[in-house]
Each structure stands twice: as structure tokens, then as C-alpha cells.
Design a protein around this motif. Structure first.
Motif, PDB file in Angstrom:
ATOM      1  N   TYR A  67       0.841  -1.202   0.000  1.00 35.82           N
ATOM      2  CA  TYR A  67       0.000   0.000   0.000  1.00 35.82           C
ATOM      3  C   TYR A  67       0.871   1.245   0.000  1.00 35.82           C
ATOM      4  O   TYR A  67       1.854   1.316   0.743  1.00 35.82           O
ATOM      5  CB  TYR A  67      -0.868   0.009   1.260  1.00 35.82           C
ATOM      6  CG  TYR A  67      -2.266  -0.500   1.047  1.00 35.82           C
ATOM      7  CD1 TYR A  67      -2.541  -1.473   0.099  1.00 35.82           C
ATOM      8  CD2 TYR A  67      -3.327  -0.008   1.799  1.00 35.82           C
ATOM      9  CE1 TYR A  67      -3.827  -1.941  -0.080  1.00 35.82           C
ATOM     10  CE2 TYR A  67      -4.609  -0.473   1.628  1.00 35.82           C
ATOM     11  CZ  TYR A  67      -4.861  -1.441   0.690  1.00 35.82           C
ATOM     12  OH  TYR A  67      -6.130  -1.900   0.501  1.00 35.82           O
ATOM     13  N   ILE A  68       0.461   2.224  -0.792  1.00 37.43           N
ATOM     14  CA  ILE A  68       1.131   3.522  -0.789  1.00 37.43           C
ATOM     15  C   ILE A  68       0.047   4.595  -0.756  1.00 37.43           C
ATOM     16  O   ILE A  68      -0.855   4.600  -1.595  1.00 37.43           O
ATOM     17  CB  ILE A  68       2.011   3.727  -2.049  1.00 37.43           C
ATOM     18  CG1 ILE A  68       3.012   2.579  -2.218  1.00 37.43           C
ATOM     19  CG2 ILE A  68       2.745   5.063  -1.981  1.00 37.43           C
ATOM     20  CD1 ILE A  68       3.727   2.570  -3.562  1.00 37.43           C
ATOM     21  N   ASN A  69       0.130   5.480   0.220  1.00 42.29           N
ATOM     22  CA  ASN A  69      -0.806   6.600   0.326  1.00 42.29           C
ATOM     23  C   ASN A  69       0.005   7.885   0.227  1.00 42.29           C
ATOM     24  O   ASN A  69       0.510   8.389   1.232  1.00 42.29           O
ATOM     25  CB  ASN A  69      -1.564   6.547   1.659  1.00 42.29           C
ATOM     26  CG  ASN A  69      -2.218   5.198   1.915  1.00 42.29           C
ATOM     27  OD1 ASN A  69      -1.869   4.485   2.850  1.00 42.29           O
ATOM     28  ND2 ASN A  69      -3.160   4.825   1.069  1.00 42.29           N
ATOM     29  N   PRO A  70       0.159   8.438  -0.997  1.00 39.33           N
ATOM     30  CA  PRO A  70       1.104   9.534  -1.201  1.00 39.33           C
ATOM     31  C   PRO A  70       0.754  10.824  -0.450  1.00 39.33           C
ATOM     32  O   PRO A  70       1.639  11.629  -0.158  1.00 39.33           O
ATOM     33  CB  PRO A  70       1.052   9.772  -2.720  1.00 39.33           C
ATOM     34  CG  PRO A  70       0.519   8.500  -3.290  1.00 39.33           C
ATOM     35  CD  PRO A  70      -0.427   7.980  -2.260  1.00 39.33           C
ATOM     36  N   LEU A 100       8.608   9.401  -1.594  1.00 42.17           N
ATOM     37  CA  LEU A 100       7.932   8.238  -2.176  1.00 42.17           C
ATOM     38  C   LEU A 100       8.906   7.081  -2.361  1.00 42.17           C
ATOM     39  O   LEU A 100       8.635   5.946  -1.946  1.00 42.17           O
ATOM     40  CB  LEU A 100       7.314   8.640  -3.518  1.00 42.17           C
ATOM     41  CG  LEU A 100       6.631   7.545  -4.338  1.00 42.17           C
ATOM     42  CD1 LEU A 100       5.355   7.081  -3.652  1.00 42.17           C
ATOM     43  CD2 LEU A 100       6.319   8.056  -5.753  1.00 42.17           C
ATOM     44  N   TYR A 103      10.067   5.642   0.965  1.00 42.38           N
ATOM     45  CA  TYR A 103       9.018   4.845   1.600  1.00 42.38           C
ATOM     46  C   TYR A 103       8.902   3.473   0.933  1.00 42.38           C
ATOM     47  O   TYR A 103       8.833   2.444   1.616  1.00 42.38           O
ATOM     48  CB  TYR A 103       7.678   5.588   1.504  1.00 42.38           C
ATOM     49  CG  TYR A 103       6.522   4.820   2.095  1.00 42.38           C
ATOM     50  CD1 TYR A 103       6.302   4.803   3.464  1.00 42.38           C
ATOM     51  CD2 TYR A 103       5.660   4.089   1.279  1.00 42.38           C
ATOM     52  CE1 TYR A 103       5.248   4.081   4.027  1.00 42.38           C
ATOM     53  CE2 TYR A 103       4.604   3.360   1.827  1.00 42.38           C
ATOM     54  CZ  TYR A 103       4.406   3.362   3.200  1.00 42.38           C
ATOM     55  OH  TYR A 103       3.371   2.642   3.725  1.00 42.38           O
ATOM     56  N   VAL A 104       8.900   3.451  -0.390  1.00 39.54           N
ATOM     57  CA  VAL A 104       8.747   2.192  -1.117  1.00 39.54           C
ATOM     58  C   VAL A 104       9.959   1.286  -0.890  1.00 39.54           C
ATOM     59  O   VAL A 104       9.812   0.073  -0.706  1.00 39.54           O
ATOM     60  CB  VAL A 104       8.518   2.451  -2.619  1.00 39.54           C
ATOM     61  CG1 VAL A 104       8.524   1.140  -3.400  1.00 39.54           C
ATOM     62  CG2 VAL A 104       7.187   3.171  -2.829  1.00 39.54           C
ATOM     63  N   TYR A 108       9.558  -2.707  -0.154  1.00 40.27           N
ATOM     64  CA  TYR A 108       9.629  -3.476  -1.400  1.00 40.27           C
ATOM     65  C   TYR A 108      10.492  -4.725  -1.244  1.00 40.27           C
ATOM     66  O   TYR A 108      11.522  -4.709  -0.573  1.00 40.27           O
ATOM     67  CB  TYR A 108      10.193  -2.594  -2.515  1.00 40.27           C
ATOM     68  CG  TYR A 108      10.441  -3.326  -3.805  1.00 40.27           C
ATOM     69  CD1 TYR A 108       9.402  -3.580  -4.689  1.00 40.27           C
ATOM     70  CD2 TYR A 108      11.721  -3.792  -4.134  1.00 40.27           C
ATOM     71  CE1 TYR A 108       9.615  -4.267  -5.879  1.00 40.27           C
ATOM     72  CE2 TYR A 108      11.952  -4.478  -5.315  1.00 40.27           C
ATOM     73  CZ  TYR A 108      10.896  -4.720  -6.180  1.00 40.27           C
ATOM     74  OH  TYR A 108      11.114  -5.406  -7.354  1.00 40.27           O
ATOM     75  N   PHE A 115       1.681  -2.311  -6.542  1.00 36.74           N
ATOM     76  CA  PHE A 115       1.560  -1.125  -5.696  1.00 36.74           C
ATOM     77  C   PHE A 115       0.101  -0.689  -5.719  1.00 36.74           C
ATOM     78  O   PHE A 115      -0.463  -0.439  -6.790  1.00 36.74           O
ATOM     79  CB  PHE A 115       2.435   0.019  -6.215  1.00 36.74           C
ATOM     80  CG  PHE A 115       3.919  -0.234  -6.123  1.00 36.74           C
ATOM     81  CD1 PHE A 115       4.481  -0.853  -5.010  1.00 36.74           C
ATOM     82  CD2 PHE A 115       4.768   0.151  -7.156  1.00 36.74           C
ATOM     83  CE1 PHE A 115       5.848  -1.076  -4.929  1.00 36.74           C
ATOM     84  CE2 PHE A 115       6.136  -0.066  -7.076  1.00 36.74           C
ATOM     85  CZ  PHE A 115       6.676  -0.686  -5.963  1.00 36.74           C
ATOM     86  N   ILE A 117      -2.297   2.167  -4.713  1.00 35.11           N
ATOM     87  CA  ILE A 117      -2.111   3.585  -4.395  1.00 35.11           C
ATOM     88  C   ILE A 117      -3.456   4.306  -4.310  1.00 35.11           C
ATOM     89  O   ILE A 117      -4.209   4.371  -5.290  1.00 35.11           O
ATOM     90  CB  ILE A 117      -1.248   4.287  -5.482  1.00 35.11           C
ATOM     91  CG1 ILE A 117       0.078   3.535  -5.663  1.00 35.11           C
ATOM     92  CG2 ILE A 117      -0.996   5.749  -5.119  1.00 35.11           C
ATOM     93  CD1 ILE A 117       0.838   3.924  -6.909  1.00 35.11           C
ATOM     94  N   THR A 133       3.708  10.614  -9.668  1.00 34.72           N
ATOM     95  CA  THR A 133       3.776   9.503  -8.717  1.00 34.72           C
ATOM     96  C   THR A 133       3.853   8.181  -9.473  1.00 34.72           C
ATOM     97  O   THR A 133       4.685   7.311  -9.175  1.00 34.72           O
ATOM     98  CB  THR A 133       2.542   9.521  -7.792  1.00 34.72           C
ATOM     99  OG1 THR A 133       2.568  10.732  -7.022  1.00 34.72           O
ATOM    100  CG2 THR A 133       2.530   8.319  -6.864  1.00 34.72           C
ATOM    101  N   LEU A 137       7.254   5.603 -10.011  1.00 28.53           N
ATOM    102  CA  LEU A 137       7.217   4.194  -9.606  1.00 28.53           C
ATOM    103  C   LEU A 137       7.462   3.272 -10.798  1.00 28.53           C
ATOM    104  O   LEU A 137       8.169   2.271 -10.693  1.00 28.53           O
ATOM    105  CB  LEU A 137       5.885   3.871  -8.948  1.00 28.53           C
ATOM    106  CG  LEU A 137       5.674   4.515  -7.573  1.00 28.53           C
ATOM    107  CD1 LEU A 137       4.242   4.325  -7.097  1.00 28.53           C
ATOM    108  CD2 LEU A 137       6.654   3.955  -6.535  1.00 28.53           C
TER     109      LEU A 137
END
Length: 368
Positions: A67-70, A100, A103-104, A108, A115, A117, A133, A137
Motif C-alpha cells: 500500500y502507498i498513500n502519497p 515516495l 518509503y517504497v 519493497y 503497488f 495507491i 507519482t 514508480l
């Protein structure tokens, strides 16, 4: 001959529905209400399991995802959300490109497949921020599928960019978008949305975004956020609106019923959905959505033990590893924020099912 024997069925009103399901006939709104009003949970679950076994056999799928919440800055004020922040408010954030990637990099692994998002409707940054974004990625992780931005976010992007929803989708695809997540649907009736999410996409707008995505060749996801103010009939209307769109496009891969979370972890159990409602909603989802390949048990919201039950109540998917889920945990979710692959395999095997690691599009990576 019926696989259901009369002495074991508590609720005689289910017999016409049993006959329909065994014959492969579509259920009506009235059938759905009969199911919701019945307390014969085991018969309902057995029916849903039968339908799921026809579609997926003993297989239960999962994915290694992240999960990625930018950003959590959001112009909308949805009644159920504890994640959003105002610009400049304590705890508000908007990841830069460096943020970003940092965080990844922490979460990862070489076997990360997807991903996922989603974020706030942040009106303080341009549409290019959301495109960048994805570009960033895709550039650094070209083999990872990008599942990004809900139907409601697409409507928001169109407004801030002065584009149509179709133009927004085409720009995102060009940047590297592969699929849309199912969020932002909540309950697809205007009565509900006027009270709970009045500043977000309407029912028709959300459905139209997914229709456009399907017409562009994209396969997408659909959710339902249940357990707040909606009537049982509205849950069924929601399912039927999705079913109708699926009849037209065949673009949905999976339906995800999401149990709403209270605002705090210390909330009374009366503020949470019951196990009975969770299992009944899982089963009814499988029975109503006859044209959806999969129904997913979202372990983040119903917990790992009920997720084990759910795979015998119509669910063929238990989601993924996640690494760090933030949105449900910003309110009252009591679960872990991530699970390992080994734990997901253990969960599925413990329920007597066959664990299948998949990619985003349900292609098999490995059988366990």
C-alpha cells in the motif's frame, strides 16, 4: 436432485432461492432481502460456497502487494474517514518524489507484484503530481503493477485539471497505470452519498469512470463500504448496479465488501459490524454478483479469523500482504497492518483451501 436436504434448513423461505441458485438463475432484490432477513446463516453460507466452488474450485488467491498513500490532504469531509487532514494541519503530509522512493524502498521485496495507491483529494497540488507519482514508480519498478486512484479520485482529477474523466484515464495509462482499485464506491445510492460523502463523486460518476476504464481495456475492482447508515436494501441496490455494469462491460475482476471501522480502536463493539453480518454480507455478495469472478475477504477489516471463515462463505480471495495499511488503521481497525506470505498461506490452508499466489489480474504465480 437438490444438494440441500430439508431437515437441515431452518428457514423455509430460502427454498425458492435455493432452487434458483442450483439452476444458475439470477437473484432479484427481493431474493436478496429474503437472504438478509434470514438467520439461517449456515444455509446461506453453504449456497455461497457452492457458487464459489463452481467458479473457482478450492482455490483461494492472494497477492504480495504494498500500500502507498502519497498524501492525506483532502478537500472532502467524508463522515467515515479518519485518514484525511486539512492543508497545514498537524499530521498532514504530501510525499515528494524522494519521500515516495524512500518509503517504497523500505517495504519493497523482489517478489512484490503490485503497488496499491490511494490517497486524499489533495487540491493543493496539480494533476501532474499524481501523474508523476505513477511515472516515478514505473521508472524505478517497471515490473510492478500499478493499481492506483479510485473512481472518486479520477472525477476529482478531471475537475482540477479541466479534463474529461476519459482524458484523465488516458493520461494516467500513458504514465503507467495498469488498473483502478475499487474504493470511493462506498454505497452507490445518492441518499447515502448525500449524508456520508457529499463532496465526492456521485453514483453515476463512479460507475461511469469504471465503464470508461473497461472500455479502454482496463480490468478494475469494486468495493462496498457497509455497516453505517445504509439500509440493507441499499447494499443490494449497490450490488445490482455493479452487476448491471458488469453485464455491459465484463471489466470487474473482484468485489470487495468492506466492513466500516469505528473512529477509534477503543470504540464499543456496538460501533463495529458483527461477525454474523460480515459472513452474511460475504455470502450474499457472492450470490447476488453472479457475473463477478471473485469476491474478496478483506482481512484488514474483518480480521484473520473471520477471513478464514469467509473462504467457506463465498470468498475466493483474501487480498494481500499490504506491508503497511494506513486508511483503516487511521480509524479503528484492530488488525495488523501487514501479513507475510507464509501467514497468508497458513490462513488459507487452515481453512481447508488451496492457496494460490496471483498477480493483479489473477494469473497464477505459484500454488502452495
Amino acid at each position: 436432485m437438490s444438494t440441500f436436504t430439508q431437515p437441515f434448513i431452518q428457514d423455509q423461505s430460502l427454498f425458492p432461492i435455493i432452487e434458483k441458485v442450483e439452476a444458475g438463475e439470477r437473484l432479484s432484490l427481493e431474493d436478496g432481502m429474503t437472504l438478509y432477513n434470514s438467520n439461517d446463516l449456515l444455509t446461506i453460507g453453504q449456497l455461497a460456497n457452492m457458487v464459489n466452488m463452481r467458479k473457482n474450485g478450492n482455490n483461494v488467491y492472494f497477492i504480495e502487494n504494498m500500500y502507498i498513500n502519497p498524501t492525506n490532504v483532502c478537500e472532502a469531509h467524508c463522515a467515515f474517514c479518519g485518514f484525511r487532514r486539512e492543508p497545514g494541519e498537524e499530521g498532514a503530509y504530501t510525499m515528494s518524489t524522494d519521500d515516495l522512493l524512500e518509503y517504497v524502498a523500505k517495504g519493497y521485496t523482489p517478489t512484490t507484484r503490485e503497488f496499491h495507491i490511494v490517497g486524499g483529494h489533495n487540491h493543493t497540488v496539480p494533476f501532474d503530481y499524481y501523474l508523476d507519482t505513477i511515472r516515478t514508480l514505473k521508472k524505478h519498478y517497471p515490473d510492478v503493477t500499478i493499481k492506483a486512484y479510485t473512481g472518486a479520485e479520477i472525477v476529482f482529477f478531471a475537475r482540477i485539471a479541466g479534463l474529461t474523466e476519459e482524458e484523465v484515464l488516458k493520461e494516467l495509462v500513458k504514465a503507467g497505470l495498469d488498473t483502478l482499485p475499487g474504493g470511493g464506491a462506498e454505497i452507490l445510492t445518492e441518499e447515502y452519498r448525500a449524508k456520508m460523502s457529499p463532496e465526492k463523486a456521485s453514483t453515476d460518476e463512479w460507475l461511469n469512470v469504471h465503464r470508461l476504464a473497461h472500455n479502454l481495456g482496463m480490468k478494475t475492482h469494486a468495493t462496498m463500504l457497509y455497516g453505517s447508515i445504509e439500509k440493507l436494501e441499499e447494499r443490494l441496490i449497490h450490488m445490482m448496479r455493479l452487476r448491471e455494469l458488469q453485464d455491459d462491460t465484463n471489466g470487474f475482476m473482484v468485489f470487495i465488501p468492506l466492513a466500516i471501522q469505528p473512529k477509534t480502536v477503543t470504540a464499543s463493539i456496538k460501533r463495529r459490524t458483527s461477525a454474523f453480518d460480515d459472513m452474511k454480507t460475504m455470502a450474499i455478495s457472492r450470490l447476488m454478483l453472479d457475473n463477478f469472478p471473485h469476491v474478496k475477504a478483506y482481512w484488514i477489516n474483518i480480521g484473520t479469523q473471520l477471513t478464514q471463515m469467509a473462504v467457506n462463505f463465498g470468498s475466493s480471495d483474501i487480498h494481500g500482504t499490504l506491508v503497511e495499511e494506513r486508511i483503516s488503521h487511521a480509524v479503528g481497525a484492530l488488525t495488523q497492518s501487514g501479513l507475510t506470505r507464509d501467514e497468508l498461506v497458513w490462513l488459507i490452508k487452515g481453512a481447508g483451501k488451496q492457496p494460490i499466489e496471483r498477480d493483479t489480474f489473477y494469473n497464477i504465480i505459484k500454488e502452495y
